[in-house]
Design a protein around this motif. Structure first.
Motif, PDB file in Angstrom:
ATOM      1  N   ALA A 595       0.814  -1.215   0.000  1.00 33.16           N
ATOM      2  CA  ALA A 595       0.000   0.000   0.000  1.00 33.16           C
ATOM      3  C   ALA A 595       0.847   1.263   0.000  1.00 33.16           C
ATOM      4  O   ALA A 595       0.415   2.311  -0.494  1.00 33.16           O
ATOM      5  CB  ALA A 595      -0.929  -0.003   1.216  1.00 33.16           C
ATOM      6  N   ARG A 596       2.078   1.189   0.538  1.00 34.38           N
ATOM      7  CA  ARG A 596       2.883   2.387   0.727  1.00 34.38           C
ATOM      8  C   ARG A 596       3.284   3.047  -0.592  1.00 34.38           C
ATOM      9  O   ARG A 596       3.608   4.231  -0.614  1.00 34.38           O
ATOM     10  CB  ARG A 596       4.156   2.050   1.518  1.00 34.38           C
ATOM     11  CG  ARG A 596       5.064   1.067   0.831  1.00 34.38           C
ATOM     12  CD  ARG A 596       6.301   0.756   1.651  1.00 34.38           C
ATOM     13  NE  ARG A 596       7.251   1.838   1.642  1.00 34.38           N
ATOM     14  CZ  ARG A 596       8.059   2.100   0.615  1.00 34.38           C
ATOM     15  NH1 ARG A 596       8.010   1.371  -0.488  1.00 34.38           N
ATOM     16  NH2 ARG A 596       8.896   3.099   0.679  1.00 34.38           N
ATOM     17  N   ILE A 607       5.921   5.799   7.559  1.00 30.00           N
ATOM     18  CA  ILE A 607       5.822   4.331   7.507  1.00 30.00           C
ATOM     19  C   ILE A 607       7.196   3.702   7.299  1.00 30.00           C
ATOM     20  O   ILE A 607       7.547   2.707   7.945  1.00 30.00           O
ATOM     21  CB  ILE A 607       4.832   3.907   6.403  1.00 30.00           C
ATOM     22  CG1 ILE A 607       3.405   4.258   6.834  1.00 30.00           C
ATOM     23  CG2 ILE A 607       4.961   2.429   6.091  1.00 30.00           C
ATOM     24  CD1 ILE A 607       2.367   3.996   5.786  1.00 30.00           C
ATOM     25  N   ASP A 608       8.001   4.280   6.393  1.00 31.59           N
ATOM     26  CA  ASP A 608       9.339   3.731   6.163  1.00 31.59           C
ATOM     27  C   ASP A 608      10.207   3.842   7.412  1.00 31.59           C
ATOM     28  O   ASP A 608      11.002   2.942   7.721  1.00 31.59           O
ATOM     29  CB  ASP A 608      10.010   4.443   4.992  1.00 31.59           C
ATOM     30  CG  ASP A 608       9.449   3.993   3.649  1.00 31.59           C
ATOM     31  OD1 ASP A 608       8.678   3.006   3.646  1.00 31.59           O
ATOM     32  OD2 ASP A 608       9.770   4.604   2.619  1.00 31.59           O
ATOM     33  N   PRO A 645      -5.795  12.304   3.640  1.00 31.82           N
ATOM     34  CA  PRO A 645      -7.065  11.975   2.978  1.00 31.82           C
ATOM     35  C   PRO A 645      -6.940  11.778   1.483  1.00 31.82           C
ATOM     36  O   PRO A 645      -7.803  11.159   0.871  1.00 31.82           O
ATOM     37  CB  PRO A 645      -7.948  13.187   3.306  1.00 31.82           C
ATOM     38  CG  PRO A 645      -6.980  14.319   3.476  1.00 31.82           C
ATOM     39  CD  PRO A 645      -5.761  13.710   4.098  1.00 31.82           C
ATOM     40  N   GLY A 646      -5.883  12.254   0.885  1.00 35.04           N
ATOM     41  CA  GLY A 646      -5.782  12.153  -0.560  1.00 35.04           C
ATOM     42  C   GLY A 646      -5.174  10.864  -1.048  1.00 35.04           C
ATOM     43  O   GLY A 646      -5.106  10.628  -2.251  1.00 35.04           O
ATOM     44  N   ALA A 647      -4.719  10.006  -0.158  1.00 31.39           N
ATOM     45  CA  ALA A 647      -4.042   8.790  -0.585  1.00 31.39           C
ATOM     46  C   ALA A 647      -5.047   7.729  -0.982  1.00 31.39           C
ATOM     47  O   ALA A 647      -5.981   7.417  -0.246  1.00 31.39           O
ATOM     48  CB  ALA A 647      -3.146   8.267   0.536  1.00 31.39           C
ATOM     49  N   ALA A 648      -4.862   7.131  -2.161  1.00 37.87           N
ATOM     50  CA  ALA A 648      -5.758   6.079  -2.638  1.00 37.87           C
ATOM     51  C   ALA A 648      -5.648   4.827  -1.789  1.00 37.87           C
ATOM     52  O   ALA A 648      -6.614   4.087  -1.620  1.00 37.87           O
ATOM     53  CB  ALA A 648      -5.445   5.757  -4.105  1.00 37.87           C
ATOM     54  N   ALA A 649      -4.463   4.567  -1.242  1.00 34.89           N
ATOM     55  CA  ALA A 649      -4.237   3.355  -0.455  1.00 34.89           C
ATOM     56  C   ALA A 649      -4.322   3.624   1.033  1.00 34.89           C
ATOM     57  O   ALA A 649      -3.846   2.826   1.838  1.00 34.89           O
ATOM     58  CB  ALA A 649      -2.866   2.764  -0.793  1.00 34.89           C
ATOM     59  N   ASN A 650      -4.935   4.743   1.405  1.00 34.88           N
ATOM     60  CA  ASN A 650      -4.996   5.133   2.814  1.00 34.88           C
ATOM     61  C   ASN A 650      -5.611   4.040   3.685  1.00 34.88           C
ATOM     62  O   ASN A 650      -5.078   3.695   4.730  1.00 34.88           O
ATOM     63  CB  ASN A 650      -5.813   6.421   2.927  1.00 34.88           C
ATOM     64  CG  ASN A 650      -6.075   6.829   4.371  1.00 34.88           C
ATOM     65  OD1 ASN A 650      -7.025   6.364   4.969  1.00 34.88           O
ATOM     66  ND2 ASN A 650      -5.226   7.698   4.891  1.00 34.88           N
ATOM     67  N   GLU A 651      -6.723   3.494   3.245  1.00 36.39           N
ATOM     68  CA  GLU A 651      -7.419   2.494   4.058  1.00 36.39           C
ATOM     69  C   GLU A 651      -6.591   1.225   4.202  1.00 36.39           C
ATOM     70  O   GLU A 651      -6.482   0.657   5.288  1.00 36.39           O
ATOM     71  CB  GLU A 651      -8.776   2.185   3.427  1.00 36.39           C
ATOM     72  CG  GLU A 651      -9.652   1.308   4.292  1.00 36.39           C
ATOM     73  CD  GLU A 651     -11.074   1.255   3.780  1.00 36.39           C
ATOM     74  OE1 GLU A 651     -11.471   0.185   3.281  1.00 36.39           O
ATOM     75  OE2 GLU A 651     -11.786   2.281   3.872  1.00 36.39           O
ATOM     76  N   ASP A 652      -6.000   0.751   3.111  1.00 37.21           N
ATOM     77  CA  ASP A 652      -5.164  -0.452   3.182  1.00 37.21           C
ATOM     78  C   ASP A 652      -3.983  -0.238   4.124  1.00 37.21           C
ATOM     79  O   ASP A 652      -3.614  -1.136   4.889  1.00 37.21           O
ATOM     80  CB  ASP A 652      -4.650  -0.834   1.795  1.00 37.21           C
ATOM     81  CG  ASP A 652      -5.760  -1.342   0.890  1.00 37.21           C
ATOM     82  OD1 ASP A 652      -6.792  -1.795   1.432  1.00 37.21           O
ATOM     83  OD2 ASP A 652      -5.595  -1.291  -0.338  1.00 37.21           O
ATOM     84  N   ALA A 653      -3.378   0.942   4.065  1.00 37.77           N
ATOM     85  CA  ALA A 653      -2.238   1.223   4.937  1.00 37.77           C
ATOM     86  C   ALA A 653      -2.663   1.246   6.398  1.00 37.77           C
ATOM     87  O   ALA A 653      -1.965   0.718   7.271  1.00 37.77           O
ATOM     88  CB  ALA A 653      -1.600   2.560   4.543  1.00 37.77           C
TER      89      ALA A 653
END
Length: 683
Positions: A595-596, A607-608, A645-653
């Motif tokens: 997701a990152r 995250i890194d 809020p703008g990240a497409a993979a926010n929920e997965d992360a």
């Protein structure tokens, strides 16, 4: 209830004993008719090869034939060239046995039997041939012929008379596994799953055992190809289900008793899923409707989402996976039981790249085991050469056999000692036969009748899991030590000498193995736990996307090893096993890495940084709680991701971070300042 089972199933153990004895007598009669020099090798080979399941017998037969041929060829090359230098010959044989044993332990599959047998076959053929090296080729050829004859007879009888296919056994085990999985799933949804960790471990253990059974399917002509394909398709589902149930248990525990009172919609959903689990009709439409209801309950995560909201989202996603997994298992069940075409089953759960067939390998332990076998052989050789004992060849031969067969056990001395005790019992039984029962025998029919009571009993013991090792030790050793020939030629002095050498070899294997490799289950469990943390460190360090299958295979292999040793693991380290935390954390790390790649630079940096801290901590960790400083790093990554809020993979992360936090710090306070749902409520 047992009366409802078919006659052949109720008396399967006795039928196996009769079949094994029949195959052994057939091999002995043919060997005597062909005038082979050691017909008893053919008889003993039947008791080594025979297994209750026809496919397992054929599988072991193939590997035994390969190992015998390779060992015989090496004996022909080695003995004539080194017979004039006995010290070098002993060293060469010891080195060969240890090398083959090392590769056998590193392989870890049924195929490893071929490696192991290639090793100690050289000792069995080579050491007795030292006094007559000119006939080494004839001795090796005879060994191959007689072993092959025993293998053929065992396989022929096993697959012809009342054969038991692996497919039927696999279907029975799968049915039991599915029943247990359903029960644990319902208990988890009822909030009673927090005390079921050991049963989840057992569920995983049974899945791994069923996977081991699948290895023999290629050699089972009784099992339909559709059954084999269906079992392969079920493999990732069965291995992943315990981890998903553990995650569901964890999320429900984290939300606490207020889950059902504060969120009645979730309570109704749990009840509907539980009712669906009990329903055996398994209509795919019912599963799809459940998925729609689960999706409708999911909160939408974003800036300001609270800890409860994140936990509930994670829980609902795991529930979707649970429904898909159980529906697929239910749909593939008939393909296993009835042999229907599994390719027509539309699977709901996507295991991505699946589960790689990666087994846990401890190179250090394998090297110690190999070195111990070599030392035991050389010790017996020194005693044999130093004393000039004519019958002393049996000592290093048995040291090679004993050190090899039990090397995969945590404490091989336990197995070697048990083998030695029952070998001593076999010696007593053989003495009664040789010097009391056999002398009056003058016909082949009478010989078979006299042998029947003892050898049928040995086969019966082999058929029962609790006494398999006892029956095998008695059957193989009795057939070998009896040394039946076309004419009675028993000599008490020779028998006593070979028996004493036999016991000395076993004692030497025990003494040397205890010194070199008696480490025990706890020590091995520590090593397995340590290897698991290193694998997590590697997962955290890598930034690729395509190693999920290999990681999952490796972690499941280690987890299987730990499950077998739970009783030996200290309480301080047992939490890491009981909660399957290493496996769950690793899978969440890999999902987070995937997701990152779609996150903003701010979230990516947090995250890194957290992954690097995790990797450093994992590499130095062995047991006990993780450093509390890591919790701050995880929460910092959570905060950055929640505010992205703008990240497409926010929920997965976020879901990956939740899994890591709950896996490493299950007892820590809730993340952030929100202790209840902020914004929308699941109703």
């Amino acid at each position: 209830m047992t009366q409802d089972r078919p006659f052949l199933v109720r008396h399967a153990d006795l039928i196996f004993a009769l079949k094994t004895f029949g195959a052994a007598m057939l091999a002995l009669v043919i060997a005597l008719w062909l005038n082979l020099p050691r017909p008893y090798w053919a008889m003993a080979s039947v008791y080594i090869t025979s297994q209750p399941l026809a496919g397992a017998t054929s599988s072991k037969a193939v590997y035994r034939l390969i190992g015998t041929f390779v060992g015989a060829a090496v004996s022909v090359l080695m003995v004539p060239n080194l017979v004039n230098a006995p010290e070098l010959l002993c060293l060469a044989v010891a080195a060969w046995v240890s090398l083959c044993l090392y590769f056998s332990l590193m392989d870890g599959t049924p195929r490893s039997y071929a490696f192991m047998l290639s090793g100690y076959t050289v000792a069995i053929i080579g050491f007795p041939a030292v006094s007559d090296p000119g006939n080494i080729f004839d001795a090796a050829a005879a060994r191959v012929q007689e072993i092959s004859l025993g293998i053929i007879c065992a396989s022929l009888i096993s697959s012809t008379f009342f054969p038991r296919g692996i497919g039927a056994a696999a279907s029975e085990r799968l049915g039991y596994w599915l029943a247990t999985a359903r029960e644990l799933s319902r208990e988890a949804l009822a909030g009673a799953g927090t005390s079921r960790e050991q049963r989840l471990q057992q569920l995983l253990r049974e899945a791994v055992e069923l996977e081991t059974l699948q290895v023999h399917l290629a050699y089972d002509r009784l099992t339909d190809v559709n059954t084999a394909q269906a079992l392969r398709m079920l493999r990732p589902h069965m291995l992943l289900l315990p981890a998903i149930l553990a995650s569901i248990n964890d999320r429900i525990t984290a939300l606490g008793p207020r889950l059902r009172t504060d969120y009645p919609g979730l309570a109704r959903l749990f009840d509907e899923i539980s009712a669906w689990i009990v329903d055996d009709r398994g209509a795919p439409q019912a599963a799809r409707e459940l998925q729609e209801k689960i999706e409708a309950q999911r909160p939408r995560l974003g800036t300001g989402s609270g800890w409860d909201q994140i936990l509930i989202t994670s829980l609902l996603i795991r529930l979707q996976e649970l429904v898909d997994l159980l529906q697929d298992c239910r749909a593939l069940g008939p393909a296993v039981a009835q042999g229907t075409n599994p390719s027509r089953v539309g699977l709901q759960f996507n295991p991505e790249s699946g589960v790689a067939e990666t087994r846990y390998r401890d190179r250090t332990l394998a090297m110690w085991s190999a070195a111990g076998a070599a030392a035991a052989i050389l010790l017996c050789c020194a005693f044999w050469i130093g004393t000039g004992w004519p019958d002393g060849a049996s000592a290093p031969m048995m040291a090679a056999v004993g050190s090899s067969i039990f090397a995969s056990q945590d404490d091989p001395t336990v197995g070697i000692r048990r083998f030695g005790v029952w070998a001593a019992v076999a010696i007593i039984i053989v003495a009664v036969y040789l010097f009391a029962l056999l002398p009056p025998i003058s016909t082949l029919e009478a010989l078979i009748a006299v042998l029947a009571p003892a050898f049928i009993l040995f086969g019966y013991l082999m058929a029962r899991p609790a006494t398999t090792s006892i029956g095998t030790s008695l059957g193989v050793n009795a057939a070998t030590l009896m040394a039946l020939q076309s004419a009675y030629a028993a000599d008490f002095v020779a028998f006593a000498n070979s028996s004493i050498a036999f016991i000395i070899g076993i004692v030497a294997a025990i003494v040397v193995t205890r010194t070199a490799r008696s480490v025990g289950a706890e020590w091995i469990a520590h090593r397995v736990l340590r290897a698991g943390w290193v694998s997590l460190a590697v997962a955290a360090e890598h930034r690729g996307r395509r190693d999920r299958a290999s990681f999952l295979g490796a972690m499941l292999g280690r987890l299987d090893q730990l499950v077998q040793r739970l009783a030996a693991i200290p309480e301080i380290a047992r939490r890491d096993v009981d909660n399957l935390s290493q496996l769950r954390v690793g899978l969440n790390i890999i999902d987070l890495r995937r997701a990152r790649h779609h996150l903003s630079p701010t979230s990516l940096h947090a995250i890194d940084r957290m992954l690097d801290r995790l990797a450093t901590a994992f590499r130095s960790h062995s047991e006990g709680p993780m450093p509390r400083s890591l919790l701050s790093d995880i929460d910092a990554a959570l905060a950055a991701t929640v505010d992205d809020p703008g990240a497409a993979a926010n929920e997965d992360a976020l879901l990956g971070l939740v899994g890591i936090r709950r896996g490493l710090f299950p007892d820590s306070p809730a993340y952030g300042t929100h202790s209840s749902l902020s914004g929308q409520r699941v109703a």
